[in-house]
Scaffold this motif. Structure first.
Motif, PDB file in Angstrom:
ATOM      1  N   LEU A 170       0.833  -1.208   0.000  1.00  0.00           N
ATOM      2  CA  LEU A 170       0.000   0.000   0.000  1.00  0.00           C
ATOM      3  C   LEU A 170       0.868   1.258   0.000  1.00  0.00           C
ATOM      4  O   LEU A 170       0.578   2.220  -0.730  1.00  0.00           O
ATOM      5  CB  LEU A 170      -0.918  -0.014   1.221  1.00  0.00           C
ATOM      6  N   ALA A 171       1.934   1.249   0.816  1.00  0.00           N
ATOM      7  CA  ALA A 171       2.826   2.409   0.868  1.00  0.00           C
ATOM      8  C   ALA A 171       3.501   2.650  -0.479  1.00  0.00           C
ATOM      9  O   ALA A 171       3.649   3.795  -0.920  1.00  0.00           O
ATOM     10  CB  ALA A 171       3.877   2.205   1.964  1.00  0.00           C
ATOM     11  N   VAL A 172       3.903   1.579  -1.153  1.00  0.00           N
ATOM     12  CA  VAL A 172       4.530   1.719  -2.472  1.00  0.00           C
ATOM     13  C   VAL A 172       3.532   2.310  -3.465  1.00  0.00           C
ATOM     14  O   VAL A 172       3.880   3.210  -4.254  1.00  0.00           O
ATOM     15  CB  VAL A 172       5.041   0.358  -2.972  1.00  0.00           C
ATOM     16  N   LEU A 173       2.297   1.859  -3.444  1.00  0.00           N
ATOM     17  CA  LEU A 173       1.282   2.361  -4.373  1.00  0.00           C
ATOM     18  C   LEU A 173       0.974   3.834  -4.118  1.00  0.00           C
ATOM     19  O   LEU A 173       0.840   4.630  -5.058  1.00  0.00           O
ATOM     20  CB  LEU A 173       0.005   1.529  -4.263  1.00  0.00           C
ATOM     21  N   VAL A 174       0.851   4.202  -2.837  1.00  0.00           N
ATOM     22  CA  VAL A 174       0.590   5.609  -2.506  1.00  0.00           C
ATOM     23  C   VAL A 174       1.738   6.489  -2.972  1.00  0.00           C
ATOM     24  O   VAL A 174       1.524   7.553  -3.579  1.00  0.00           O
ATOM     25  CB  VAL A 174       0.363   5.765  -0.990  1.00  0.00           C
ATOM     26  N   ASN A 175       2.961   6.066  -2.694  1.00  0.00           N
ATOM     27  CA  ASN A 175       4.122   6.852  -3.093  1.00  0.00           C
ATOM     28  C   ASN A 175       4.276   6.915  -4.603  1.00  0.00           C
ATOM     29  O   ASN A 175       4.624   7.960  -5.166  1.00  0.00           O
ATOM     30  CB  ASN A 175       5.379   6.243  -2.468  1.00  0.00           C
ATOM     31  N   ARG A 176       3.992   5.811  -5.254  1.00  0.00           N
ATOM     32  CA  ARG A 176       4.237   5.705  -6.702  1.00  0.00           C
ATOM     33  C   ARG A 176       3.126   6.347  -7.532  1.00  0.00           C
ATOM     34  O   ARG A 176       3.402   6.940  -8.583  1.00  0.00           O
ATOM     35  CB  ARG A 176       4.352   4.222  -7.057  1.00  0.00           C
ATOM     36  N   LEU A 177       1.869   6.248  -7.064  1.00  0.00           N
ATOM     37  CA  LEU A 177       0.745   6.674  -7.891  1.00  0.00           C
ATOM     38  C   LEU A 177       0.056   7.942  -7.384  1.00  0.00           C
ATOM     39  O   LEU A 177      -0.360   8.780  -8.183  1.00  0.00           O
ATOM     40  CB  LEU A 177      -0.287   5.544  -7.971  1.00  0.00           C
ATOM     41  N   LEU A 178      -0.112   8.068  -6.061  1.00  0.00           N
ATOM     42  CA  LEU A 178      -0.895   9.176  -5.522  1.00  0.00           C
ATOM     43  C   LEU A 178      -0.059  10.428  -5.266  1.00  0.00           C
ATOM     44  O   LEU A 178      -0.473  11.539  -5.632  1.00  0.00           O
ATOM     45  CB  LEU A 178      -1.586   8.727  -4.230  1.00  0.00           C
ATOM     46  N   LEU A 179       1.100  10.267  -4.643  1.00  0.00           N
ATOM     47  CA  LEU A 179       1.911  11.438  -4.321  1.00  0.00           C
ATOM     48  C   LEU A 179       2.290  12.279  -5.542  1.00  0.00           C
ATOM     49  O   LEU A 179       2.267  13.506  -5.472  1.00  0.00           O
ATOM     50  CB  LEU A 179       3.181  11.007  -3.566  1.00  0.00           C
ATOM     51  N   PRO A 180       2.641  11.656  -6.677  1.00  0.00           N
ATOM     52  CA  PRO A 180       2.990  12.498  -7.832  1.00  0.00           C
ATOM     53  C   PRO A 180       1.862  13.417  -8.288  1.00  0.00           C
ATOM     54  O   PRO A 180       2.128  14.494  -8.840  1.00  0.00           O
ATOM     55  CB  PRO A 180       3.324  11.459  -8.916  1.00  0.00           C
ATOM     56  N   THR A 181       0.611  13.025  -8.065  1.00  0.00           N
ATOM     57  CA  THR A 181      -0.502  13.890  -8.483  1.00  0.00           C
ATOM     58  C   THR A 181      -0.869  14.911  -7.415  1.00  0.00           C
ATOM     59  O   THR A 181      -1.572  15.872  -7.705  1.00  0.00           O
ATOM     60  CB  THR A 181      -1.738  13.028  -8.801  1.00  0.00           C
ATOM     61  N   VAL A 182      -0.402  14.679  -6.171  1.00  0.00           N
ATOM     62  CA  VAL A 182      -0.696  15.613  -5.079  1.00  0.00           C
ATOM     63  C   VAL A 182       0.453  16.598  -4.886  1.00  0.00           C
ATOM     64  O   VAL A 182       0.245  17.815  -4.789  1.00  0.00           O
ATOM     65  CB  VAL A 182      -0.965  14.843  -3.766  1.00  0.00           C
ATOM     66  N   THR A 183       1.668  16.081  -4.813  1.00  0.00           N
ATOM     67  CA  THR A 183       2.833  16.928  -4.559  1.00  0.00           C
ATOM     68  C   THR A 183       3.686  17.154  -5.803  1.00  0.00           C
ATOM     69  O   THR A 183       4.556  18.018  -5.805  1.00  0.00           O
ATOM     70  CB  THR A 183       3.717  16.292  -3.477  1.00  0.00           C
ATOM     71  N   GLY A 184       3.442  16.337  -6.830  1.00  0.00           N
ATOM     72  CA  GLY A 184       4.260  16.439  -8.033  1.00  0.00           C
ATOM     73  C   GLY A 184       5.441  15.501  -8.042  1.00  0.00           C
ATOM     74  O   GLY A 184       6.170  15.431  -9.034  1.00  0.00           O
ATOM     75  N   TRP A 185       5.632  14.760  -6.928  1.00  0.00           N
ATOM     76  CA  TRP A 185       6.811  13.924  -6.803  1.00  0.00           C
ATOM     77  C   TRP A 185       6.459  12.596  -6.136  1.00  0.00           C
ATOM     78  O   TRP A 185       5.560  12.522  -5.316  1.00  0.00           O
ATOM     79  CB  TRP A 185       7.880  14.591  -5.926  1.00  0.00           C
ATOM     80  N   SER A 186       7.206  11.577  -6.478  1.00  0.00           N
ATOM     81  CA  SER A 186       7.318  10.395  -5.619  1.00  0.00           C
ATOM     82  C   SER A 186       8.638  10.551  -4.883  1.00  0.00           C
ATOM     83  O   SER A 186       9.455  11.414  -5.226  1.00  0.00           O
ATOM     84  CB  SER A 186       7.308   9.104  -6.440  1.00  0.00           C
ATOM     85  N   LEU A 187       8.870   9.742  -3.874  1.00  0.00           N
ATOM     86  CA  LEU A 187      10.078   9.915  -3.073  1.00  0.00           C
ATOM     87  C   LEU A 187      11.342   9.721  -3.909  1.00  0.00           C
ATOM     88  O   LEU A 187      12.272  10.530  -3.854  1.00  0.00           O
ATOM     89  CB  LEU A 187      10.060   8.925  -1.896  1.00  0.00           C
ATOM     90  N   GLY A 188      11.380   8.640  -4.683  1.00  0.00           N
ATOM     91  CA  GLY A 188      12.570   8.379  -5.487  1.00  0.00           C
ATOM     92  C   GLY A 188      12.788   9.419  -6.572  1.00  0.00           C
ATOM     93  O   GLY A 188      13.921   9.864  -6.825  1.00  0.00           O
ATOM     94  N   ARG A 189      11.702   9.847  -7.234  1.00  0.00           N
ATOM     95  CA  ARG A 189      11.830  10.849  -8.288  1.00  0.00           C
ATOM     96  C   ARG A 189      12.238  12.198  -7.725  1.00  0.00           C
ATOM     97  O   ARG A 189      12.999  12.937  -8.355  1.00  0.00           O
ATOM     98  CB  ARG A 189      10.518  10.943  -9.056  1.00  0.00           C
ATOM     99  N   ALA A 190      11.739  12.529  -6.542  1.00  0.00           N
ATOM    100  CA  ALA A 190      12.152  13.782  -5.905  1.00  0.00           C
ATOM    101  C   ALA A 190      13.633  13.733  -5.533  1.00  0.00           C
ATOM    102  O   ALA A 190      14.356  14.724  -5.657  1.00  0.00           O
ATOM    103  CB  ALA A 190      11.306  14.044  -4.655  1.00  0.00           C
ATOM    104  N   GLN A 191      14.086  12.559  -5.075  1.00  0.00           N
ATOM    105  CA  GLN A 191      15.481  12.415  -4.685  1.00  0.00           C
ATOM    106  C   GLN A 191      16.424  12.635  -5.859  1.00  0.00           C
ATOM    107  O   GLN A 191      17.484  13.255  -5.717  1.00  0.00           O
ATOM    108  CB  GLN A 191      15.699  11.018  -4.087  1.00  0.00           C
ATOM    109  N   PHE A 192      16.024  12.175  -7.046  1.00  0.00           N
ATOM    110  CA  PHE A 192      16.923  12.242  -8.197  1.00  0.00           C
ATOM    111  C   PHE A 192      16.486  13.257  -9.257  1.00  0.00           C
ATOM    112  O   PHE A 192      17.071  13.321 -10.335  1.00  0.00           O
ATOM    113  CB  PHE A 192      17.064  10.853  -8.821  1.00  0.00           C
ATOM    114  N   GLY A 193      15.458  14.043  -8.946  1.00  0.00           N
ATOM    115  CA  GLY A 193      15.080  15.136  -9.812  1.00  0.00           C
ATOM    116  C   GLY A 193      14.533  14.742 -11.160  1.00  0.00           C
ATOM    117  O   GLY A 193      14.977  15.253 -12.196  1.00  0.00           O
ATOM    118  N   ILE A 194      13.564  13.824 -11.190  1.00  0.00           N
ATOM    119  CA  ILE A 194      12.935  13.430 -12.439  1.00  0.00           C
ATOM    120  C   ILE A 194      11.429  13.395 -12.239  1.00  0.00           C
ATOM    121  O   ILE A 194      10.948  13.394 -11.104  1.00  0.00           O
ATOM    122  CB  ILE A 194      13.431  12.052 -12.934  1.00  0.00           C
TER     123      ILE A 194
END
Length: 323
Positions: A70-94
């Motif tokens: 569930l945490a992976v799905l929230v980070n991977r699918l929901l966060l990018p539409t709310v904050t614009g980022w997933s954790l890994g993408r925010a870390q590496f700027g993509i």
């Protein structure tokens, strides 16, 4: 008059021109977003397969596995539409963007991740396709018309690094915890069970023989010794049998183990099938006898094996009878 307009540009629009994300950066971001959680979920799933189903530790593994997914799905699918980022993408700027410029919704991201199954099914070729594709696309990107772009670094880069470190540390601890549960509940229990089998194979026949052997000359001491070889539950039954012997005409009754088989075993209990040989009486009245019994053993708090139940399968009879 001066008009101040609100800056609504997205992170991808902040770059002077579209910059495609390198393959190794995408792999690093994917490792943080997916592979860490996948490692935990796989560990828990494998450990649960070795655990007794529907027991406490089995449920713990199942719940942890579900929460991590569930945490992976929230980070991977929901966060990018709310904050614009997933954790890994925010870390590496993509960031993932649609080539037609439309908004990337959670459902679109879900379809893209499901399309990665095609990348995997094609002998993993799809995952490496960006290395030589001019637009650095996987098969999923081609199908969903998406691309992965370099974007302006997250405004809270320091916090992102901390969150990433915490996420990876938690994933590592959960994997180690799962391995520990697997060792403690499965491997260590299997080792203890093997020790039980070895101990009962050696000690079991001797315990039963001592419990059933007595001499009228030392009847009181022999019976007291026999009672000390039993659990509280079986001691009453044995005492009743001894009382019947005392009221009759006791003769020498001696047994020794012949062959045996451990039917079931746990770290603290075991069931044995035992074939006994022995003699009854003395002098010219001596009879050599055989008997088959099923015996259940329990380990005491002091670590001694005690008889918890004894069932006679074949009553004592003269040796060789029935051949």
């Amino acid at each position: 008059m001066t008009v101040v307009a609100e800056d609504t540009r997205t992170a991808t629009q902040d770059l002077p021109e579209k910059a495609l994300a390198p393959w190794h950066v995408r792999v690093a971001a994917f490792s943080v977003d997916v592979l860490a959680g996948l490692a935990v979920a796989t560990t828990m799933a494998l450990v649960s397969l070795a655990l007794p189903p529907y027991r406490v530790w089995w449920w713990v593994c199942m719940v942890v596995c579900a929460l991590v997914i569930l945490a992976v799905l929230v980070n991977r699918l929901l966060l990018p539409t709310v904050t614009g980022w997933s954790l890994g993408r925010a870390q590496f700027g993509i960031a993932v963007a649609r080539r037609d410029g439309k908004e990337t919704s959670p459902w679109w991201l879900l379809l893209r991740d499901l399309a990665h199954l095609i990348d995997t099914a094609a002998l993993l070729v799809g995952w490496f396709w960006p290395l030589w594709d001019s637009q650095r696309r996987t098969f999923a990107d081609m199908l969903l018309r998406t691309e992965v772009l370099r974007v302006v670094p997250h405004e809270r880069a320091e916090k992102v690094r901390k969150w990433t470190a915490v996420a990876l540390a938690v994933a590592a601890l959960l994997c180690l915890g799962g391995a520990g549960v697997g060792y403690g509940v499965v491997y260590a229990r299997a080792q203890a069970t093997d020790r039980t089998r070895a101990e009962i194979s050696t000690q079991g026949p001797k315990i039963v023989a001592q419990m059933l052997t007595y001499d009228p000359k030392n009847l009181k001491d022999d019976f007291a010794r026999a009672l000390n070889l039993t659990t509280d539950r079986y001691r009453k039954n044995l005492a009743a049998q001894q009382e019947v012997v005392q009221k009759g005409h006791p003769v020498i009754n001696e047994y020794w183990g012949s062959t045996n088989s451990v039917l079931e075993a746990t770290p603290n209990s075991a069931t044995m099938l035992l074939f006994l040989q022995g003699r009854r009486g003395e002098g010219p009245d001596t009879r050599y006898i055989t008997a088959s019994v099923r015996v259940k053993f329990l380990k005491s708090d002091e670590g001694h094996w005690l008889v918890d139940d004894l069932t006679v399968l074949a009553k004592p009879k003269p040796a060789g009878e029935g051949k």
